[in-house]
Design a protein around this motif. Structure first.
Motif, PDB file in Angstrom:
ATOM      1  N   UNK A  10       1.877   6.772  -6.890  1.00  0.00           N
ATOM      2  CA  UNK A  10       0.812   7.691  -7.311  1.00  0.00           C
ATOM      3  C   UNK A  10       1.224   9.139  -7.074  1.00  0.00           C
ATOM      4  N   UNK A  11       1.825   9.416  -5.911  1.00  0.00           N
ATOM      5  CA  UNK A  11       2.251  10.786  -5.608  1.00  0.00           C
ATOM      6  C   UNK A  11       3.342  11.242  -6.566  1.00  0.00           C
ATOM      7  N   UNK A  12       4.288  10.346  -6.864  1.00  0.00           N
ATOM      8  CA  UNK A  12       5.365  10.705  -7.782  1.00  0.00           C
ATOM      9  C   UNK A  12       4.827  11.000  -9.180  1.00  0.00           C
ATOM     10  N   UNK A  13       3.864  10.210  -9.638  1.00  0.00           N
ATOM     11  CA  UNK A  13       3.277  10.440 -10.964  1.00  0.00           C
ATOM     12  C   UNK A  13       2.535  11.774 -11.007  1.00  0.00           C
ATOM     13  N   UNK A  14       1.815  12.106  -9.921  1.00  0.00           N
ATOM     14  CA  UNK A  14       1.078  13.370  -9.881  1.00  0.00           C
ATOM     15  C   UNK A  14       2.032  14.557  -9.878  1.00  0.00           C
ATOM     16  N   UNK A  15       3.123  14.459  -9.117  1.00  0.00           N
ATOM     17  CA  UNK A  15       4.090  15.555  -9.057  1.00  0.00           C
ATOM     18  C   UNK A  15       4.749  15.751 -10.416  1.00  0.00           C
ATOM     19  N   UNK A  16       5.108  14.648 -11.085  1.00  0.00           N
ATOM     20  CA  UNK A  16       5.739  14.770 -12.396  1.00  0.00           C
ATOM     21  C   UNK A  16       4.813  15.430 -13.412  1.00  0.00           C
ATOM     22  N   UNK A  17       3.520  15.136 -13.336  1.00  0.00           N
ATOM     23  CA  UNK A  17       2.576  15.670 -14.318  1.00  0.00           C
ATOM     24  C   UNK A  17       2.306  17.158 -14.124  1.00  0.00           C
ATOM     25  N   UNK A  18       2.459  17.659 -12.886  1.00  0.00           N
ATOM     26  CA  UNK A  18       2.130  19.055 -12.609  1.00  0.00           C
ATOM     27  C   UNK A  18       3.336  19.876 -12.174  1.00  0.00           C
ATOM     28  N   UNK A  19       4.540  19.330 -12.274  1.00  0.00           N
ATOM     29  CA  UNK A  19       5.730  20.037 -11.797  1.00  0.00           C
ATOM     30  C   UNK A  19       6.006  21.269 -12.642  1.00  0.00           C
ATOM     31  N   UNK A  20       6.426  22.345 -11.962  1.00  0.00           N
ATOM     32  CA  UNK A  20       6.778  23.571 -12.669  1.00  0.00           C
ATOM     33  C   UNK A  20       8.116  23.402 -13.370  1.00  0.00           C
ATOM     34  N   UNK A  21       8.278  23.998 -14.566  1.00  0.00           N
ATOM     35  CA  UNK A  21       9.553  23.872 -15.289  1.00  0.00           C
ATOM     36  C   UNK A  21      10.699  24.487 -14.495  1.00  0.00           C
ATOM     37  N   UNK A  22      11.734  23.701 -14.216  1.00  0.00           N
ATOM     38  CA  UNK A  22      12.904  24.214 -13.526  1.00  0.00           C
ATOM     39  C   UNK A  22      12.726  24.414 -12.041  1.00  0.00           C
ATOM     40  N   UNK A  23      11.553  24.066 -11.482  1.00  0.00           N
ATOM     41  CA  UNK A  23      11.356  24.236 -10.044  1.00  0.00           C
ATOM     42  C   UNK A  23      11.487  25.686  -9.629  1.00  0.00           C
ATOM     43  N   UNK A  24      10.632  26.574 -10.160  1.00  0.00           N
ATOM     44  CA  UNK A  24      10.716  28.012  -9.919  1.00  0.00           C
ATOM     45  C   UNK A  24      10.672  28.338  -8.436  1.00  0.00           C
ATOM     46  N   UNK A  26       0.824  -1.201   0.000  1.00  0.00           N
ATOM     47  CA  UNK A  26       0.000   0.000   0.000  1.00  0.00           C
ATOM     48  C   UNK A  26       0.861   1.255   0.000  1.00  0.00           C
ATOM     49  N   UNK A  27       1.933   1.235   0.797  1.00  0.00           N
ATOM     50  CA  UNK A  27       2.827   2.382   0.807  1.00  0.00           C
ATOM     51  C   UNK A  27       3.494   2.620  -0.534  1.00  0.00           C
ATOM     52  N   UNK A  28       3.888   1.560  -1.214  1.00  0.00           N
ATOM     53  CA  UNK A  28       4.506   1.688  -2.529  1.00  0.00           C
ATOM     54  C   UNK A  28       3.518   2.262  -3.545  1.00  0.00           C
ATOM     55  N   UNK A  29       2.251   1.840  -3.468  1.00  0.00           N
ATOM     56  CA  UNK A  29       1.243   2.370  -4.378  1.00  0.00           C
ATOM     57  C   UNK A  29       1.040   3.862  -4.156  1.00  0.00           C
ATOM     58  N   UNK A  30       0.977   4.283  -2.889  1.00  0.00           N
ATOM     59  CA  UNK A  30       0.805   5.702  -2.587  1.00  0.00           C
ATOM     60  C   UNK A  30       2.002   6.498  -3.081  1.00  0.00           C
ATOM     61  N   UNK A  31       3.198   5.961  -2.886  1.00  0.00           N
ATOM     62  CA  UNK A  31       4.414   6.648  -3.319  1.00  0.00           C
ATOM     63  C   UNK A  31       4.451   6.787  -4.835  1.00  0.00           C
ATOM     64  N   UNK A  38      14.347   5.060  -6.079  1.00  0.00           N
ATOM     65  CA  UNK A  38      14.239   5.257  -7.525  1.00  0.00           C
ATOM     66  C   UNK A  38      13.267   6.376  -7.901  1.00  0.00           C
ATOM     67  N   UNK A  39      12.509   6.884  -6.947  1.00  0.00           N
ATOM     68  CA  UNK A  39      11.527   7.927  -7.247  1.00  0.00           C
ATOM     69  C   UNK A  39      12.211   9.255  -7.564  1.00  0.00           C
ATOM     70  N   UNK A  40      13.307   9.541  -6.887  1.00  0.00           N
ATOM     71  CA  UNK A  40      13.967  10.835  -7.068  1.00  0.00           C
ATOM     72  C   UNK A  40      13.354  11.889  -6.171  1.00  0.00           C
ATOM     73  N   UNK A  41      13.573  11.762  -4.871  1.00  0.00           N
ATOM     74  CA  UNK A  41      12.939  12.645  -3.894  1.00  0.00           C
ATOM     75  C   UNK A  41      13.652  13.990  -3.828  1.00  0.00           C
ATOM     76  N   UNK A  42      12.872  15.015  -3.435  1.00  0.00           N
ATOM     77  CA  UNK A  42      13.420  16.355  -3.231  1.00  0.00           C
ATOM     78  C   UNK A  42      12.873  16.923  -1.931  1.00  0.00           C
ATOM     79  N   UNK A  43      13.532  18.002  -1.447  1.00  0.00           N
ATOM     80  CA  UNK A  43      13.080  18.588  -0.191  1.00  0.00           C
ATOM     81  C   UNK A  43      11.803  19.400  -0.363  1.00  0.00           C
ATOM     82  N   UNK A  44      11.483  19.812  -1.605  1.00  0.00           N
ATOM     83  CA  UNK A  44      10.203  20.465  -1.870  1.00  0.00           C
ATOM     84  C   UNK A  44       9.849  20.271  -3.346  1.00  0.00           C
ATOM     85  N   UNK A  45       8.555  20.438  -3.638  1.00  0.00           N
ATOM     86  CA  UNK A  45       8.052  20.269  -4.998  1.00  0.00           C
ATOM     87  C   UNK A  45       7.228  21.498  -5.358  1.00  0.00           C
ATOM     88  N   UNK A  46       7.401  21.981  -6.581  1.00  0.00           N
ATOM     89  CA  UNK A  46       6.670  23.147  -7.069  1.00  0.00           C
ATOM     90  C   UNK A  46       5.746  22.684  -8.187  1.00  0.00           C
TER      91      UNK A  46
END
Length: 438
Positions: free
Chosen positions: A178-192, A171-176, A317-325
Motif C-alpha cells: 500500500x505504501x509503495x503504491x501511494x508513493x508511486x502515485x504521488x512521486x515527484x518527477x525525477x525526485x526533485x 499484514x506487513x506485506x499489505x502495508x508495504x 521487489x518494491x525498489x526502496x530508496x533512502x527518501x521519497x519526494x
C-alpha cells in the motif's frame, strides 16, 4: 476541531479496545428485549412457543448465569494469551491480538445475550410471559456456543508461533504494498531536491514514537503555503520532547506549528499501520525467543525464517530508496519522507537471528538458503548486501563450530535447516547392489 493525529489515536484505541464492541452488544440486547416484549402475543406465533411463568423464569435465569460464566471463560483465555505472548512469542504481537474481530464478536454476543435475557426477566408475570423472547434467548445461546467453538478452534490453531508469523508477515506485506503504491502515485518527477535551508522547525511537545502521518493532509498544507515539508524522522522512530519532527523549507508563509504537528501521530509504541518494518521486528522477536536457552527451539526459528524470506522477497521487489519526494497536482515537490533502505530491512531480518543461532546447525543452514535464494531471485541491486551477509554468516560459522566436518555441514544451504537440500544439489544415485551383486 479534532486534529488528524487525535483522530488516529482515537481509532487506534477503538481498534485495540475490548469493551467498546461488547458495550454495543449490551445496548443492542436491551433494545431487542424491549422490541420482543412489544411484539409478543402476535397471532402468527406458534402455540408451541408458549411457556409458563416458572419455566420462562428458569430458562432466562439459566441464560444469564451461563453468559456470565462464558464471559469469564473468554477472559481466562485472554490471560493465557498474554502469558504465552510475553513468554514464548513477542509482546509486540499483543497489539494485533487485541484487534481480533472474532474475539470482539464473541464478547458482544455474550453481553448482548446476557442483557437480552436479564431485561426479559423483569417482564415475567403470572399472566404475562415473553414467549417470543424466551425462544429467542435459546437461539441466542445456541449462536453464542457456536461462536465460542469457532473462537476456540481459531485460538488453538492461530496461537502457534508459525501461525502468528504468517499473520504478521501478511499484514506487513499489505502495508508495504500500500505504501509503495501511494508513493508511486504521488512521486515527484525525477525526485526533485529539497530547496534551501529549513525556514521553520516543528518540534514535538511531549515526545513519543511516530506511529503514522497524514500524507494527503501534509501535501495539501504544503501546497497552500507554497512550501516543502520534510519529515525529520521515520515512522517508528522515537522523538524526544522538543525534538524536531518536521522541517519547513521555502514558502512565503510558514504553516502553524500545531497544525503541522497535528498531522503526525505520536504514541507510546510502534504500530503496523504505516510501519512495515515493525512486522519484520515481530517476526525476528519470535525467532530469537525460540533460540533462547530457556526455549531452545531452533525448528520454530527455521519456520519463522520461511515467512521472513517471503517478506524480504516483497521488500526487494518494491525498489526502496533512502527518501521519497511527493508532489502536488502540478508536479511540484511538497513532501519529503525518509525511507528505509534494502540494507536496513535485510540487517533487521538476519542479524540477531544469526547472532543468537550461530551455534545451531539448523539456523545456519536455513539462513544460507535464505540469502542464496534471495540473491538468485531479487534484482542485482540487492546483491551486494546479500553477499555481505553471506560473509558475516561464514564468520559466524567459523566461530561457532570448532571442527571442519561440522563447519562444512553448517555452510550447506538447506531450506529445511536439516534434511532438505536444495533441489539443484540433489543427484540421483544408483541403487545399492543386492547380495548376489545385481
Amino acid at each position: 476541531m479534532m486534529s488528524w493525529a487525535a483522530r488516529f489515536r482515537l481509532r487506534q484505541y477503538a481498534k485495540a479496545s475490548l469493551w467498546i464492541v461488547p458495550l454495543f452488544g449490551l445496548v443492542l440486547g436491551v433494545a431487542l428485549a424491549e422490541a420482543t416484549t412489544t411484539a409478543d402475543g402476535a397471532a402468527w406465533l406458534p402455540k408451541t412457543w408458549d411457556y409458563s411463568a416458572t419455566t420462562a423464569s428458569t430458562v432466562l435465569s439459566s441464560v444469564v448465569g451461563s453468559m456470565i460464566a462464558l464471559l469469564g471463560f473468554v477472559v481466562t483465555i485472554g490471560v493465557l494469551v498474554i502469558q504465552q505472548a510475553t513468554g514464548t512469542l513477542s509482546p509486540r504481537y499483543m497489539r494485533l491480538w487485541y484487534r481480533d474481530r472474532l474475539q470482539k464478536a464473541v464478547l458482544a454476543t455474550f453481553t448482548g445475550t446476557f442483557a437480552f435475557a436479564y431485561t426479559l426477566l423483569r417482564s415475567i408475570e403470572a399472566d404475562s410471559v415473553p414467549n417470543l423472547g424466551v425462544t429467542l434467548a435459546g437461539v441466542a445461546v445456541s449462536v453464542s456456543l457456536l461462536l465460542l467453538l469457532i473462537y476456540l478452534n481459531r485460538f488453538t490453531h492461530n496461537l502457534r508461533p508459525v501461525a502468528i508469523a504468517d499473520i504478521v508477515g501478511r499484514q506487513g506485506e499489505q502495508v508495504l504494498d500500500h505504501a509503495a503504491a501511494h508513493v508511486r502515485s504521488a512521486a515527484a518527477p525525477g525526485g526533485a531536491p529539497v530547496p534551501g535551508d529549513p525556514v521553520t522547525l516543528v518540534r514535538s511537545e511531549r515526545g513519543g514514537v511516530i506511529q503514522a502521518f497524514d500524507a494527503p493532509g501534509m501535501l495539501s498544507l504544503a501546497t497552500r503555503h507554497d512550501c516543502v515539508l520534510v519529515l525529520a524522522a521515520s515512522v517508528g522512530d522515537f522523538v524526544p520532547p522538543g525534538g524536531t519532527i518536521v522541517e519547513v523549507h521555502g514558502g512565503t508563509t510558514a504553516p502553524a506549528g500545531d497544525r503541522v504537528a497535528g498531522l503526525l501521530a505520536l504514541g507510546a509504541e510502534r504500530t503496523i499501520e504505516q510501519d512495515p518494518a515493525f512486522a519484520l521486528r515481530i517476526l525476528v522477536d519470535i525467532a530469537i525467543r525460540a533460540l533462547s536457552p530457556a526455549v531452545n527451539d531452533p525448528t520454530t526459528a527455521v519456520q519463522v525464517l520461511n515467512h521472513i524470506e517471503t517478506f524480504l522477497h516483497v521488500v526487494g521487489r518494491v525498489g526502496l530508496r533512502d527518501h521519497y519526494v511527493l508532489a502536488d497536482d502540478r508536479g511540484r515537490p511538497r513532501l519529503v519522507l525518509p525511507g528505509r533502505s534494502w540494507e536496513e530491512y535485510l540487517e533487521l531480518a538476519v542479524t540477531e537471528i544469526r547472532d543468537y543461532g550461530a551455534t545451531s546447525l539448523q539456523v545456519c543452514r536455513r539462513l544460507r538458503a535464505l540469502l542464496e535464494g534471495l540473491l538468485t531471485a531479487l534484482p542485482d541491486g540487492c546483491g551486494p548486501a546479500l553477499r555481505a551477509e553471506l560473509v558475516l554468516l561464514d564468520d559466524a560459522v567459523e566461530r561457532g563450530f570448532g571442527d571442519a566436518p561440522r563447519r562444512a555441514d553448517a555452510r550447506t544451504a538447506d531450506p529445511q535447516g536439516i534434511g532438505g537440500r536444495r533441489p539443484q544439489d540433489r543427484t540421483l544415485e544408483p541403487p545399492a547392489p543386492d547380495e548376489r551383486g545385481r
